[in-house]
Design a protein around this motif. Structure first.
Motif, short mmCIF file in Angstrom:
data_model
loop_
_atom_site.label_atom_id
_atom_site.label_comp_id
_atom_site.label_asym_id
_atom_site.label_seq_id
_atom_site.Cartn_x
_atom_site.Cartn_y
_atom_site.Cartn_z
N LYS A 319 -61.23 73.53 -57.29
CA LYS A 319 -61.29 72.17 -56.78
C LYS A 319 -61.84 72.20 -55.36
CE LYS A 319 -56.53 72.21 -55.05
NZ LYS A 319 -55.21 71.53 -55.09
N PRO A 320 -62.46 71.12 -54.92
CA PRO A 320 -62.93 71.10 -53.53
C PRO A 320 -61.75 71.09 -52.58
CG PRO A 320 -63.23 68.94 -54.55
CD PRO A 320 -62.80 69.89 -55.64
N VAL A 321 -61.87 71.83 -51.49
CA VAL A 321 -60.78 71.87 -50.52
C VAL A 321 -60.88 70.71 -49.53
CG1 VAL A 321 -60.50 74.35 -50.72
CG2 VAL A 321 -62.06 73.43 -48.99
N MET A 322 -62.02 70.02 -49.53
CA MET A 322 -62.21 68.87 -48.65
C MET A 322 -63.18 67.90 -49.30
SD MET A 322 -63.59 68.86 -44.69
CE MET A 322 -62.38 70.10 -44.27
N THR A 323 -62.84 66.62 -49.25
CA THR A 323 -63.72 65.58 -49.79
C THR A 323 -63.87 64.49 -48.75
OG1 THR A 323 -62.98 66.01 -52.06
CG2 THR A 323 -64.05 63.90 -51.64
N GLN A 324 -65.10 64.03 -48.56
CA GLN A 324 -65.38 62.92 -47.65
C GLN A 324 -66.10 61.82 -48.41
OE1 GLN A 324 -67.69 64.92 -44.61
NE2 GLN A 324 -65.86 65.52 -43.46
N SER A 325 -65.86 60.58 -48.02
CA SER A 325 -66.49 59.43 -48.65
C SER A 325 -67.67 58.95 -47.82
CB SER A 325 -65.47 58.30 -48.81
OG SER A 325 -66.07 57.14 -49.36
N CYS A 326 -68.73 58.54 -48.51
CA CYS A 326 -69.92 58.03 -47.83
C CYS A 326 -70.52 56.93 -48.69
CB CYS A 326 -70.93 59.16 -47.62
SG CYS A 326 -72.27 58.75 -46.46
N MET A 327 -71.52 56.22 -48.15
CA MET A 327 -72.14 55.11 -48.86
C MET A 327 -73.63 55.36 -49.05
SD MET A 327 -69.81 52.88 -49.56
CE MET A 327 -70.76 51.42 -49.97
N TYR A 328 -74.12 55.05 -50.24
CA TYR A 328 -75.54 54.93 -50.50
C TYR A 328 -75.87 53.43 -50.59
CZ TYR A 328 -75.93 59.84 -52.16
OH TYR A 328 -75.94 61.21 -52.27
N SER A 329 -77.10 53.09 -50.30
CA SER A 329 -77.60 51.72 -50.50
C SER A 329 -78.81 51.82 -51.42
CB SER A 329 -77.99 51.09 -49.16
OG SER A 329 -76.88 51.04 -48.29
N MET A 330 -78.58 51.61 -52.72
CA MET A 330 -79.57 51.94 -53.73
C MET A 330 -80.47 50.76 -54.08
SD MET A 330 -78.83 55.07 -54.29
CE MET A 330 -80.08 55.22 -55.56
N THR A 331 -81.77 51.03 -54.17
CA THR A 331 -82.71 50.12 -54.80
C THR A 331 -82.97 50.61 -56.23
OG1 THR A 331 -84.62 51.37 -53.99
CG2 THR A 331 -83.83 49.54 -52.61
N PRO A 332 -83.45 49.74 -57.12
CA PRO A 332 -83.68 50.18 -58.51
C PRO A 332 -84.67 51.33 -58.64
CG PRO A 332 -83.66 47.79 -58.38
CD PRO A 332 -83.65 48.29 -56.97
N ASP A 333 -85.66 51.40 -57.75
CA ASP A 333 -86.66 52.46 -57.82
C ASP A 333 -86.38 53.59 -56.84
OD1 ASP A 333 -87.30 51.19 -55.45
OD2 ASP A 333 -89.15 50.29 -56.22
N GLU A 334 -85.27 53.50 -56.10
CA GLU A 334 -84.87 54.49 -55.11
C GLU A 334 -85.87 54.61 -53.97
OE1 GLU A 334 -83.44 58.16 -56.84
OE2 GLU A 334 -82.52 57.09 -58.53
N ASP A 335 -86.70 53.60 -53.78
CA ASP A 335 -87.61 53.52 -52.64
C ASP A 335 -87.03 52.59 -51.58
OD1 ASP A 335 -89.61 55.27 -53.51
OD2 ASP A 335 -90.62 53.71 -54.66
N PHE A 336 -87.46 52.80 -50.34
CA PHE A 336 -86.95 52.05 -49.21
C PHE A 336 -87.42 50.59 -49.25
CE2 PHE A 336 -87.55 56.22 -46.59
CZ PHE A 336 -86.57 56.84 -47.34
N VAL A 337 -86.77 49.77 -48.45
CA VAL A 337 -87.26 48.44 -48.10
C VAL A 337 -87.56 48.45 -46.61
CG1 VAL A 337 -86.71 45.99 -47.90
CG2 VAL A 337 -85.98 47.26 -49.92
#
Length: 410
Positions: A319-337
């Motif tokens: 098991k992982p000894v440490m877990t951190q939470s983070c955020m993605y901001s996804m577009t449908p094509d995974e390209d930037f705006v």
């Protein structure tokens, strides 16, 4: 009370002080533009996408346009380091692995060759030999190696850009949530309304609000940007005793990505002694205020099985000894705006978002581009065609890709 810059209004207000906003504020201030950087939470908070101990930097992309941006960002990271006087970017090789017929991985090789990025394609045995017996690939897998890899220290990097912005005259204000933005028809200024009751005026505005970008754009312009926040987990695993040295920068351990299902990535043992970072490039769809602060069991299990298969008894995969939470901001094509907001705001407001879990490394060039867009109305050296807001009009999927998406939603 209304706040203003030296000439009655700021030249630029940047909304969101993550890495993109902080980089933008640094770039606008450096150009002599009076700049205000607003952040809804404390500076360097852990509620968005720009905190933590490490982000990878790599030029190995299936899409040519990202490779070019990474190469420029590499130079700009080093330039900012020279200005601040300390390091946030630590170099190593990048290793991409996966099945020999994986379309995305093959597209990476072709993109490197088109962009004159030196690349080596290795058999499974050559990967085992080249990386000290650490990576144990299946029979039909290959390795793709370039020199353009490394680790960025994210919280330190955001602080660096904020400090450089301050040195160049920017004003920074946190705990100032932006509630609305409007256009003053009489003065033609942009008016930014903050939750503390204050109003700020500017000639130009840049929205870099991360997972909150879609909600703010909807409020301000009534435009539905398909930017879906995902909560993702970052896992650190214990290296078994006696093998710690094999996973360090000094031993030549790379930043890496494993193509296919699941998409796995990782970094050398660096930020925490005797631990190696191996997460899944995936997440749970949510609103940024609706975080579980925990990873789905399926994501942890996927990482565990990958570690057992690739690292064997070198890493404790229990098991992982440490877990951190983070955020993605996804577009449908995974390209930037990256575009002007349009509507009543025309080219006076720029929106930068949807960085889809792979934008951090390119923050220096995104900041440079956003600064040029507000300063002159156009950006040099980067083709923004694929990053337009309008690509989703009548086409909810955005840009057409010839290979599979990398990020999965749980």
């Amino acid at each position: 009370m209304e706040n203003s810059g030296r000439c009655g209004a700021f030249d630029v207000i940047v909304i969101g002080a993550g890495v993109m906003g902080s980089s933008t504020a640094y770039q606008t201030a450096k150009r002599g533009l009076t700049t205000l950087l607003l952040e809804q939470f404390d500076f360097l908070h852990h509620r968005g996408s720009s905190h933590g101990e490490s982000r990878t930097i790599r030029a190995t992309y299936p899409e040519d346009y990202y490779s070019e941006m990474v190469l420029e960002s590499t130079r700009l990271w080093e330039q900012a380091e020279a200005e601040i006087g300390y390091k946030v970017y630590f170099k190593t090789r990048q290793l991409d692995v996966g099945p020999s017929d994986n379309k995305s991985l093959l597209a990476v090789v072709n993109s490197c060759r088109r962009n004159s990025i030196p690349v080596k394609v290795l058999t499974r045995d050559e990967v085992l030999d080249d990386f000290s017996g650490v990576f144990r690939l299946p029979e039909d897998w290959i390795g793709v190696v370039t020199e353009h890899g490394g680790v960025i220290k994210p919280t330190k990097a955001v602080s660096m850009f904020q400090t450089l912005g301050l040195r160049n005259g920017a004003v920074l204000k946190d705990n100032a949530e932006v509630m609305d933005i409007s256009k003053d028809g009489e003065t033609n200024e942009i008016v930014v309304f903050a939750g503390d009751g204050e109003k700020y005026r500017c000639r130009k505005c840049v929205i870099t609000a991360g997972a909150w970008t879609g909600k703010l754009v909807k409020k301000v312009r009534g435009l539905d940007l398909p930017i879906q926040p995902l909560e993702t987990g970052v896992y650190y695993w214990k290296i078994n005793e006696g093998h710690e040295g094999k996973f360090t920068f000094e031993s030549g351990f790379p930043t890496f990505a494993s193509y296919g299902e699941p998409y796995i990535y990782g970094t050398p043992s660096f930020e925490f002694p005797r631990l190696v970072k191996v997460p899944v490039h995936s997440g749970r769809a949510c609103e940024p205020e609706d975080r579980a602060w925990a990873s789905p069991a399926a994501m942890v299990e996927a990482a565990r099985e990958w570690i057992r298969g690739r690292f064997g008894d070198l890493v404790d995969a229990d098991k992982p000894v440490m877990t951190q939470s983070c955020m993605y901001s996804m577009t449908p094509d995974e390209d930037f705006v990256i575009d002007f907001l349009g509507g009543e705001f025309g080219e006076d407001v720029v929106v930068c978002g949807g960085f889809s879990g792979h934008g951090f490394k390119m923050a220096p060039v995104v900041g440079r581009v956003a600064a040029e867009m507000v300063a002159s109305g156009k950006a040099e050296g980067v083709d923004l065609t694929r990053f337009k807001v309008g690509r989703f009009e009548g086409n909810c999927k955005g840009n057409v890709k010839e290979f599979n998406e990398q990020v999965k939603s749980h």
